[in-house]
Motif scaffolding. Structure first.
Motif, short mmCIF file in Angstrom:
data_model
loop_
_atom_site.label_atom_id
_atom_site.label_comp_id
_atom_site.label_asym_id
_atom_site.label_seq_id
_atom_site.Cartn_x
_atom_site.Cartn_y
_atom_site.Cartn_z
N ALA A 75 37.24 -119.38 -56.17
CA ALA A 75 37.60 -119.44 -57.59
C ALA A 75 38.83 -118.59 -57.89
N VAL A 76 38.91 -117.41 -57.29
CA VAL A 76 40.07 -116.53 -57.49
C VAL A 76 41.33 -117.19 -56.93
N ASN A 77 41.23 -117.78 -55.74
CA ASN A 77 42.38 -118.44 -55.13
C ASN A 77 42.84 -119.64 -55.95
N ARG A 78 41.89 -120.40 -56.48
CA ARG A 78 42.26 -121.54 -57.32
C ARG A 78 42.97 -121.07 -58.58
N ALA A 79 42.45 -120.03 -59.20
CA ALA A 79 43.08 -119.50 -60.42
C ALA A 79 44.49 -119.00 -60.11
N ALA A 80 44.65 -118.31 -58.97
CA ALA A 80 45.98 -117.82 -58.58
C ALA A 80 46.92 -118.98 -58.31
N ALA A 81 46.43 -120.05 -57.70
CA ALA A 81 47.27 -121.22 -57.44
C ALA A 81 47.70 -121.88 -58.74
N VAL A 82 46.79 -121.97 -59.69
CA VAL A 82 47.13 -122.55 -61.00
C VAL A 82 48.20 -121.71 -61.67
N LEU A 83 48.04 -120.39 -61.63
CA LEU A 83 49.04 -119.51 -62.24
C LEU A 83 50.39 -119.61 -61.53
N ALA A 84 50.38 -119.73 -60.20
CA ALA A 84 51.63 -119.85 -59.46
C ALA A 84 52.34 -121.17 -59.79
N ILE A 85 51.57 -122.23 -59.90
CA ILE A 85 52.16 -123.52 -60.26
C ILE A 85 52.75 -123.47 -61.67
N ALA A 86 52.03 -122.85 -62.59
CA ALA A 86 52.54 -122.73 -63.97
C ALA A 86 53.80 -121.88 -64.01
N ALA A 87 53.83 -120.80 -63.23
CA ALA A 87 55.01 -119.94 -63.21
C ALA A 87 56.20 -120.68 -62.61
N GLU A 88 55.97 -121.44 -61.55
CA GLU A 88 57.05 -122.22 -60.94
C GLU A 88 57.58 -123.27 -61.91
N ARG A 89 56.66 -123.92 -62.61
CA ARG A 89 57.07 -124.91 -63.60
C ARG A 89 57.89 -124.27 -64.72
N ASP A 90 57.47 -123.09 -65.17
CA ASP A 90 58.23 -122.38 -66.21
C ASP A 90 59.61 -121.96 -65.70
N ASP A 91 59.67 -121.51 -64.44
CA ASP A 91 60.97 -121.14 -63.87
C ASP A 91 61.90 -122.34 -63.77
#
Length: 119
Positions: A75-91
């Protein structure tokens, strides 16, 4: 002490007494003497059963703990992946909003790449 010529009855008695925790000695008449066929330690068997049950319960508890830890980490890894994808999309979105950068001192915007024939 119990005497019987029926082997099934003998084995049933041995199992029952051993289940009660008795130390059972099976002997056979050999003329005027007795010959020991086998000895069954019921108390040791009871302890072995209790130990096996306790070990199985501990193993099940360990397995449940490991499974819970694994699920929590997933669950922690999935949440981190979602945050990383969102950050990349924002960048990428911020990069798309930037104006083109002037590459030469003249202020003209030109492509930075060149093909092999133009070198």
């Amino acid at each position: 002490m119990r005497t019987t010529s029926d082997r099934r009855a003998r084995d049933r008695m041995v199992r029952e007494w051993a289940a009660d925790g008795a130390y059972v000695i099976i002997e056979e008449a050999d003329g005027f003497a007795w010959r020991t066929l086998r000895e069954v330690n019921g108390a040791e068997q009871l302890l072995a059963k209790e130990r096996a049950a306790r070990d199985k319960a501990e193993a099940d508890a360990r397995e449940a703990k490991h499974r819970a830890d694994y699920d929590r980490q997933v669950a922690v890894n999935r949440a981190a992946a979602v945050l990383a994808i969102a950050a990349e999309r924002d960048d990428l979105a911020a990069l798309m909003r930037r104006p083109p950068i002037a590459r030469a001192a003249t202020g003209q915007t030109i492509a930075r790449h060149i093909t092999g024939a133009q070198r």
